[in-house]
Write a protein that holds these residues in place. Structure first.
Motif, PDB file in Angstrom:
ATOM      1  N   ASP A  97      60.670  35.568  44.474  1.00  0.00           N
ATOM      2  CA  ASP A  97      60.763  36.028  45.869  1.00  0.00           C
ATOM      3  C   ASP A  97      61.080  37.521  45.975  1.00  0.00           C
ATOM      4  OD1 ASP A  97      63.313  35.937  45.022  1.00  0.00           O
ATOM      5  OD2 ASP A  97      64.012  34.427  46.461  1.00  0.00           O
ATOM      6  N   TYR A  98      61.241  38.196  44.819  1.00  0.00           N
ATOM      7  CA  TYR A  98      61.498  39.640  44.907  1.00  0.00           C
ATOM      8  C   TYR A  98      60.214  40.398  45.242  1.00  0.00           C
ATOM      9  CZ  TYR A  98      59.552  40.499  40.225  1.00  0.00           C
ATOM     10  OH  TYR A  98      58.710  40.607  39.156  1.00  0.00           O
ATOM     11  N   ILE A  99      59.067  39.702  45.129  1.00  0.00           N
ATOM     12  CA  ILE A  99      57.805  40.252  45.632  1.00  0.00           C
ATOM     13  C   ILE A  99      57.416  39.326  46.793  1.00  0.00           C
ATOM     14  CG2 ILE A  99      55.378  40.733  45.089  1.00  0.00           C
ATOM     15  CD1 ILE A  99      56.313  40.992  42.095  1.00  0.00           C
ATOM     16  N   ILE A 136      47.994  37.759  38.606  1.00  0.00           N
ATOM     17  CA  ILE A 136      48.099  37.702  37.140  1.00  0.00           C
ATOM     18  C   ILE A 136      49.469  38.196  36.658  1.00  0.00           C
ATOM     19  CG2 ILE A 136      47.027  39.977  36.882  1.00  0.00           C
ATOM     20  CD1 ILE A 136      45.712  38.991  34.294  1.00  0.00           C
ATOM     21  N   GLU A 137      50.037  39.155  37.402  1.00  0.00           N
ATOM     22  CA  GLU A 137      51.353  39.721  37.080  1.00  0.00           C
ATOM     23  C   GLU A 137      51.465  40.091  35.592  1.00  0.00           C
ATOM     24  OE1 GLU A 137      53.278  40.866  39.214  1.00  0.00           O
ATOM     25  OE2 GLU A 137      52.608  39.919  41.040  1.00  0.00           O
ATOM     26  N   SER A 138      52.552  39.657  34.957  1.00  0.00           N
ATOM     27  CA  SER A 138      52.823  40.152  33.606  1.00  0.00           C
ATOM     28  C   SER A 138      51.838  39.710  32.540  1.00  0.00           C
ATOM     29  CB  SER A 138      54.204  39.704  33.165  1.00  0.00           C
ATOM     30  OG  SER A 138      55.126  40.664  33.567  1.00  0.00           O
ATOM     31  N   VAL A 139      51.021  38.707  32.846  1.00  0.00           N
ATOM     32  CA  VAL A 139      50.035  38.331  31.831  1.00  0.00           C
ATOM     33  C   VAL A 139      49.075  39.503  31.605  1.00  0.00           C
ATOM     34  CG1 VAL A 139      48.373  36.591  31.107  1.00  0.00           C
ATOM     35  CG2 VAL A 139      50.272  35.926  32.577  1.00  0.00           C
TER      36      VAL A 139
END
Ligand code: GLU
Length: 321
Positions: free
Chosen positions: A31-33, A67-70
Motif C-alpha cells: 500500500d506504499y504505492i 512487474i515491479e522488482s522482477v
C-alpha cells in the motif's frame, strides 16, 4: 541421479498447487504505492514454461500486473549483455544485503558498492549503466526491447502505476542521490531513478514472466520464439544473483525450503528459474512482511516439493511427453 518427469505430471501438480493455494487469505497488497493497494487481491495466476516452448497456464495468467522488482532481473540481464559479467561485478556487485529491498543503511554499510542489481540501490545503479548513457529515450527503448525479447512479447506501461510511484518514491530519490555521493551512479541520477520507476511500472502477465524465466532456464534462448537473447555464459551469473537476494531478507529461507532461485516484486509477481528444466511464474497481490507474494510463494514451493525438484538436488532431469 537421473530423474524423469512427464509433462502431464507437471500439469497435474501445477493444478493441484493452484487449487491448494487459491483460498489462502494471508498477506496484504502493497500500500506504499497507492495503485497497488487497489488491485483485486483475489487475482491469482500460475504459469510454467518448458524448454520445448510449451506453456502451462492456470488462473489469471493473462492479467497485466505491475512487474515491479522482477524488472530488476531483466535490467541486470541487459547490463550483463552490454558490459559483461566482470564489469557488472566491479561496478555494482553481486552480494546479498540481508536487509529490506529499499534499505538505505545497506548503502551506508557497503559504501564501496551497492551490492547487487536486484535491490533498489543496485537496480537504480544498473539503470544508470544502461547504454547509450546520456540518452534517456534510447536507454528506455533498450530496457523495453530487452524485456520484450526475454518474454517473447512486449510489456505495456501502466501509466497510472507510473504516476503513482513517481509521486511517492521519496526513499528511492534519496537512494539515487546517495549512490551519486559514492560514485555509483553512471549517468544522471534523476534519469536513472526515472528509468527505474518506469520499468517497475511495466505491466506484464504471469505467462510472459514464466517465458522470461524459461529463457533464463534455457541458457538465454527464448523457448517460445527460439531467439537467442543472451550469451549462455551469463545464465549462471543471473541465477546466482537471483538465488542470493531474490526474496530479499527471506532469500535463505526460500532457497532452503523451495530450492529454486526466484525473484519477487511488490506487484505480487514471482519469477522462478530451474536451469535446464523450466521457468515458473506466479502472481497474486497479497504480500508477506518482506514484500513477497504469499500465494505465489506457496504455489511455486508446492510444485518444487511435490515434483521433488531443486537446484541443489544434483539430479539430471528429463521432461518426457
Ligand atoms: N518500485 C518498487 C520500489 O522501488 C519495487 C519494490 C519491489 O517490488 O520490491 O519500491
Amino acid at each position: 541421479m537421473e530423474k524423469k518427469i512427464s509433462i502431464s505430471q507437471i500439469k497435474e501438480v501445477a493444478l493441484e498447487a493452484y487449487n491448494e493455494v487459491k483460498e489462502q487469505t494471508g498477506g496484504k497488497n502493497a500500500d506504499y504505492i497507492p495503485y497497488l493497494a487497489n488491485i483485486d487481491s483475489k487475482l491469482f495466476g500460475l504459469s510454467i514454461c518448458l524448454m520445448n516452448g510449451q506453456t502451462i497456464n492456470i488462473g489469471d495468467t493473462d492479467y497485466r500486473f505491475g512487474i515491479e522488482s522482477v524488472s530488476k532481473v531483466h535490467t541486470a540481464i541487459l547490463i550483463l549483455r552490454q558490459y559483461g559479467a566482470q564489469k557488472v561485478l566491479d561496478m555494482i556487485g553481486a552480494d546479498a544485503t540481508g536487509l529490506p529491498f529499499n534499505s538505505i543503511i545497506a548503502i551506508l554499510l557497503e559504501n564501496d558498492h551497492p551490492s547487487t542489481p536486484l535491490v533498489n540501490a543496485g537496480a537504480i545503479s544498473a539503470c544508470s549503466m544502461v547504454q547509450p548513457v546520456g540518452n534517456p529515450d534510447k536507454k528506455w527503448d533498450a530496457i523495453v526491447q530487452n524485456i520484450t525479447e526475454l518474454c517473447g512479447s512486449a510489456p505495456q506501461l501502466i501509466d497510472e502505476l507510473y504516476k503513482s510511484e513517481t509521486a511517492t518514491n521519496f526513499n528511492n530519490r534519496s537512494i539515487a542521490w546517495l549512490l551519486k555521493n559514492y560514485n555509483r551512479i553512471y549517468d544522471d541520477p534523476d534519469v536513472a531513478l526515472d528509468l527505474y520507476t518506469r520499468q517497475c511500472s511495466l505491466g506484464i502477465t504471469a505467462e510472459q514472466l514464466g517465458i522470461a524465466a524459461g529463457t533464463i532456464a534455457n541458457n538465454g534462448v527464448n523457448p517460445v520464439t527460439r531467439q537467442s537473447v543472451f550469451d549462455a555464459g551469463l545464465a549462471p551469473k543471473i541465477t546466482s544473483m537471483i538465488s542470493t537476494v531474490g526474496f530479499y531478507e527471506h532469500s535463505g529461507d526460500w532457497m532452503y525450503t523451495a530450492g529454486i532461485p526466484a525473484k519477487s516484486g511488490v506487484g505480487g509477481g514471482v519469477m522462478a528459474v530451474l536451469p535446464g528444466v523450466m521457468g515458473v511464474s506466479a502472481f497474486a497481490p497479497p504480500l508477506d512482511e518482506a514484500g513477497n507474494s504469499v500465494k505465489a510463494q506457496l504455489a511455486v514451493k508446492f510444485i518444487m516439493n511435490k515434483l521433488g525438484l531443486g537446484v541443489f538436488n544434483g539430479d539430471n532431469v528429463t521432461i518426457t511427453e
